[in-house]
Design a protein around this motif. Structure first.
Motif, PDB file in Angstrom:
ATOM      1  N   ALA A 254       0.756  -1.208   0.102  1.00 10.90           N
ATOM      2  CA  ALA A 254       0.123  -0.205  -0.078  1.00 10.90           C
ATOM      3  C   ALA A 254       0.860   1.231  -0.001  1.00 10.90           C
ATOM      4  O   ALA A 254       1.916   1.132   0.598  1.00 10.90           O
ATOM      5  CB  ALA A 254      -0.854  -0.032   1.292  1.00 10.90           C
ATOM      6  N   ALA A 255       0.314   2.183  -0.593  1.00  8.88           N
ATOM      7  CA  ALA A 255       1.360   3.504  -1.030  1.00  8.88           C
ATOM      8  C   ALA A 255       1.249   4.298   0.426  1.00  8.88           C
ATOM      9  O   ALA A 255       2.449   5.260   0.587  1.00  8.88           O
ATOM     10  CB  ALA A 255       0.860   4.257  -2.009  1.00  8.88           C
ATOM     11  N   LEU A 256       0.357   4.522   1.302  1.00 10.70           N
ATOM     12  CA  LEU A 256       0.212   5.627   2.088  1.00 10.70           C
ATOM     13  C   LEU A 256       0.397   4.730   3.792  1.00 10.70           C
ATOM     14  O   LEU A 256      -0.362   3.664   4.113  1.00 10.70           O
ATOM     15  CB  LEU A 256      -1.341   6.019   2.251  1.00 10.70           C
ATOM     16  N   ARG A 257       0.930   5.455   4.623  1.00 10.03           N
ATOM     17  CA  ARG A 257       1.206   4.606   5.928  1.00 10.03           C
ATOM     18  C   ARG A 257       0.053   4.471   6.730  1.00 10.03           C
ATOM     19  O   ARG A 257      -0.011   3.174   7.159  1.00 10.03           O
ATOM     20  CB  ARG A 257       2.289   5.697   6.610  1.00 10.03           C
ATOM     21  N   PRO A 258      -0.960   5.248   6.753  1.00  9.46           N
ATOM     22  CA  PRO A 258      -2.230   5.038   7.511  1.00  9.46           C
ATOM     23  C   PRO A 258      -2.888   3.867   6.831  1.00  9.46           C
ATOM     24  O   PRO A 258      -3.708   2.901   7.460  1.00  9.46           O
ATOM     25  CB  PRO A 258      -3.103   6.276   7.725  1.00  9.46           C
ATOM     26  N   GLU A 259      -2.808   3.828   5.525  1.00  5.72           N
ATOM     27  CA  GLU A 259      -3.462   2.667   4.936  1.00  5.72           C
ATOM     28  C   GLU A 259      -2.535   1.482   5.023  1.00  5.72           C
ATOM     29  O   GLU A 259      -3.341   0.247   5.233  1.00  5.72           O
ATOM     30  CB  GLU A 259      -3.445   2.751   3.244  1.00  5.72           C
ATOM     31  N   ILE A 260      -1.451   1.387   5.346  1.00  5.59           N
ATOM     32  CA  ILE A 260      -0.667   0.159   5.660  1.00  5.59           C
ATOM     33  C   ILE A 260      -1.007  -0.480   7.067  1.00  5.59           C
ATOM     34  O   ILE A 260      -1.172  -1.595   7.415  1.00  5.59           O
ATOM     35  CB  ILE A 260       0.969   0.496   5.755  1.00  5.59           C
ATOM     36  N   GLU A 261      -1.225   0.674   7.919  1.00  4.17           N
ATOM     37  CA  GLU A 261      -1.682   0.258   9.337  1.00  4.17           C
ATOM     38  C   GLU A 261      -3.031  -0.351   9.377  1.00  4.17           C
ATOM     39  O   GLU A 261      -3.415  -1.265  10.014  1.00  4.17           O
ATOM     40  CB  GLU A 261      -1.501   1.414  10.391  1.00  4.17           C
TER      41      GLU A 261
ATOM     42  N   ILE B 113      -2.735  -3.193  -2.748  1.00  2.00           N
ATOM     43  CA  ILE B 113      -3.891  -2.647  -2.394  1.00  2.00           C
ATOM     44  C   ILE B 113      -3.937  -1.176  -2.869  1.00  2.00           C
ATOM     45  O   ILE B 113      -4.830  -0.690  -3.086  1.00  2.00           O
ATOM     46  CB  ILE B 113      -3.862  -2.419  -0.716  1.00  2.00           C
ATOM     47  N   SER B 114      -2.916  -0.596  -2.976  1.00  2.00           N
ATOM     48  CA  SER B 114      -2.806   0.806  -3.799  1.00  2.00           C
ATOM     49  C   SER B 114      -1.152   1.039  -4.241  1.00  2.00           C
ATOM     50  O   SER B 114      -0.514   0.421  -3.564  1.00  2.00           O
ATOM     51  CB  SER B 114      -3.128   1.889  -2.923  1.00  2.00           C
ATOM     52  N   LEU B 115      -1.196   1.848  -5.189  1.00  2.00           N
ATOM     53  CA  LEU B 115       0.228   2.236  -5.611  1.00  2.00           C
ATOM     54  C   LEU B 115       0.453   3.779  -5.685  1.00  2.00           C
ATOM     55  O   LEU B 115      -0.385   4.476  -5.592  1.00  2.00           O
ATOM     56  CB  LEU B 115       0.037   1.561  -7.140  1.00  2.00           C
ATOM     57  N   ASP B 116       1.743   3.779  -5.933  1.00  2.00           N
ATOM     58  CA  ASP B 116       2.068   5.081  -5.754  1.00  2.00           C
ATOM     59  C   ASP B 116       2.356   5.552  -7.418  1.00  2.00           C
ATOM     60  O   ASP B 116       1.956   4.795  -8.153  1.00  2.00           O
ATOM     61  CB  ASP B 116       3.524   5.569  -5.056  1.00  2.00           C
TER      62      ASP B 116
END
Length: 459
Positions: A321-328, A390-393
Motif C-alpha cells: 500500500a502506498a500510504l502509511r495509515p493505509e498500511i496500518e 492494495i494501492s500504488l504510488d
C-alpha cells in the motif's frame, strides 16, 4: 574494467553486486585506489558481507560509515580501503574521507536511482563536485535508472560523459515535451538516450538468467461504501484534472488528489489544517474520522476475503500500500482475520525492518504489509505466491521492484498479483500514468516490458 566510469543496469536479482565487489578489489590490489560505496542504508550490512565474500579484503578493510557524528569521524579516520555509507553520508562526508585517505579515487553507487536521480537536488550536486575534485573512477548500479522521468538518467550520464548534453537544460531541450504553461507532459528522442546508455553500460535481464517467469495479474474491482463514495465524489472531478499526465512524478499532487486518495485509503485518519499564519500557510492541524467508527471500506472487504483464503491454506500473503495509515489499517484487517502480521514503512527503523523480514521469511509471520518505496531493494520473499497490491504510488519502477521481491530465482509456480482498484476512481488514472512511464522506459530499452496495467483492470 576498461572504462573508468560505467553503469550496470541489469535487472534486480541478476547479480550486480559480485562484479562490483571484484571491481573494488581490483582497484585496490592493482591501482591502490580506495572506494566510497554509497547505497540505501538498509543494504549496508548485506553489501559488507558480500564484499568480504567476493574479494580478498579483510574485515578491517571494509568500514561502514554510519551513526552519530563522533562515531562517523572515528570510522572515517580508520585505515579502511572501502567505505560503505548511505547517500547523504557520501554527499556530506566525501571531503573528510579524501582528507584522511588521499588514495580515495573511486565512487560506487548501488540503487543510484534512489539517491541521485534529480539533477538540482543538493545531494546530486554534491556528487558532481565529488566526481570533479576527488575521484576519477565511477560505477552506478540500478535496474531502474529511468525512474518515471527520462531526466532521472541525466546525473549518471553527466558523470560518465558530460559532453552529450553539456547541461541539464540541454537534456530537457532535447527530450522533454512541455505544455503551454511550461509543465513536462511527455518525453521524446528516446533513441538517443538508448544509444548513450548502451555505449556506457551493461544490462542483463532477469529472463536471460532465469527464463520467463509467469505472473498472473488478477483485477479486483471493488466499490466504495455509500459514505465513502459521497465524500470521494466531492473531489473526484478536480482530482482527475490534477492527475493529467503532466503530474509526472506525483510530487505535485494537488489538494483534491490528496483528499481523494485519503478518502479511498484511510478515511478514519485525515489530517486537515485548522489554523494558518499571516502568509496563509497551515500551522495547526486536526485529524478527522470521516466515516462511522469501525466501518470497512471496499478494499478492506476485498482484503478480508483474501485473508480468509490465506487463513484456510496457511500460505503467506504479501501486501503493498502506498500510504502509511493505509498500511496500518490493512494490517489491522488481517490481524482481525487471525493472521500474524507486521508492517514495513518509512517510520519503521532499519533494525526493526530486518527483524520483520526475517520473521516473514521464517514463517513466524503469515502476512506482511509494506510500502513499495521502503521495500524496493534488499528483500527476498520468494516463498510468497500471492501479492495484494492494495494501492500504488506514481513510480512504475516500484511496481516492478515490488513484484520482484517474490521472484528472486526460478519459481516453481506462477505468482498471483491481485490489483485492488476502486470502481470509477482516480485509481484508473494512476494506472494510466504508470503505464505511460513504463512505455517510456520500453522505448529506451525494449528489454524492459511495458506494464500494461490498464489492460489488466479493463479485462
Amino acid at each position: 574494467m576498461r572504462h573508468q566510469r560505467w553503469a550496470d543496469l541489469s535487472d534486480p536479482g541478476t547479480g550486480k553486486t559480485p562484479p562490483a565487489c571484484v571491481w573494488q578489489w581490483w582497484l585496490w590490489s592493482e591501482h591502490g585506489a580506495k572506494t566510497c560505496w554509497a547505497m540505501p542504508k538498509g543494504l549496508l550490512e548485506k553489501n559488507r558481507d558480500e564484499l568480504l565474500a567476493w574479494s580478498e579484503f579483510a574485515p578491517d578493510d571494509v568500514v561502514v560509515v554510519d551513526g552519530p557524528p563522533k562515531a562517523r569521524a572515528e570510522q572515517m579516520r580508520s585505515p579502511g580501503k572501502v567505505f560503505l555509507m548511505g547517500f547523504t553520508r557520501l554527499a556530506e562526508d566525501w571531503r573528510t574521507i579524501k582528507e584522511h585517505h588521499p588514495e580515495f579515487d573511486a565512487v560506487l553507487v548501488d540503487e543510484i536511482h534512489m539517491g541521485f536521480s534529480t539533477h538540482d537536488a543538493k545531494r546530486t550536486q554534491a556528487l558532481y563536485v565529488c566526481m570533479n575534485k576527488a575521484a576519477t573512477r565511477f560505477g552506478a548500479m540500478t535496474g531502474t535508472l529511468v525512474s518515471g522521468r527520462l531526466d532521472s538518467a541525466y546525473p549518471v550520464i553527466r558523470i560518465i560523459e558530460p559532453r552529450y548534453y553539456m547541461s541539464h537544460s540541454g537534456f530537457m531541450a532535447e527530450h522533454a515535451v512541455y505544455d503551454d504553461w511550461g509543465k513536462v507532459i511527455g518525453w521524446q528522442n528516446h533513441e538517443k538516450l538508448s544509444k548513450i546508455l548502451a555505449r556506457h553500460s551493461v544490462r542483463v535481464t532477469f529472463d536471460e538468467i532465469f527464463g520467463k517467469q509467469e505472473i498472473v495479474w488478477v483485477p479486483r474491482i471493488v466499490h466504495m461504501t455509500a459514505k465513502q463514495r459521497q465524500l470521494y465524489d466531492k473531489f473526484h472531478e478536480e482530482a482527475m484534472l490534477e492527475l493529467e499526465d503532466r503530474w509526472m512524478d506525483g510530487s505535485d499532487e494537488g489538494v483534491a488528489t490528496i483528499r481523494a486518495r485519503q478518502i479511498m485509503a484511510h478515511p478514519e485518519e485525515i489530517r486537515l489544517p485548522i489554523a494558518y499564519n499571516d502568509k496563509g500557510k497551515p500551522i495547526e492541524w486536526k485529524t478527522y474520522n470521516l466515516v462511522p467508527e469501525g466501518e470497512m471500506t471496499g478494499k478492506d472487504m476485498q482484503l478480508q476475503i483474501d485473508a480468509e483464503d490465506h487463513k484456510r491454506t496457511g500460505a503467506p500473503l504479501l501486501c503493498y500500500a502506498a500510504l502509511r495509515p493505509e498500511i496500518e489499517r490493512s494490517a489491522a484487517v488481517l490481524e482481525k482475520e487471525g493472521l500474524s502480521v507486521d508492517v514495513i514503512h518509512g517510520d519503521v527503523p532499519a533494525p526493526s525492518r530486518a527483524r520483520i523480514d526475517r520473521a516473514f521469511r521464517e514463517g513466524k509471520l503469515q502476512a506482511l504489509v509494506a510500502s513499495p518505496e521502503t521495500t524496493s531493494v534488499g528483500f527476498n520473499w520468494s516463498h510468497v505466491d500471492h501479492i495484494a497490491m492494495i494501492s500504488l504510488d506514481y513510480k512504475n519502477v516500484n511496481v516492478v521492484q515490488a513484484v520482484r521481491r517474490a521472484i528472486r530465482g526460478v519459481r516453481t509456480k506462477p505468482l498471483k498479483v491481485s490489483l485492488y482498484v476502486y470502481h470509477n476512481s482516480i485509481d484508473q488514472r494512476i494506472y494510466r500514468i504508470l503505464d505511460r512511464k513504463s512505455l517510456d522506459l520500453h522505448a529506451i530499452d525494449p528489454t524492459y516490458e511495458p506494464l500494461r496495467l490498464r489492460e489488466v483492470i479493463a479485462a
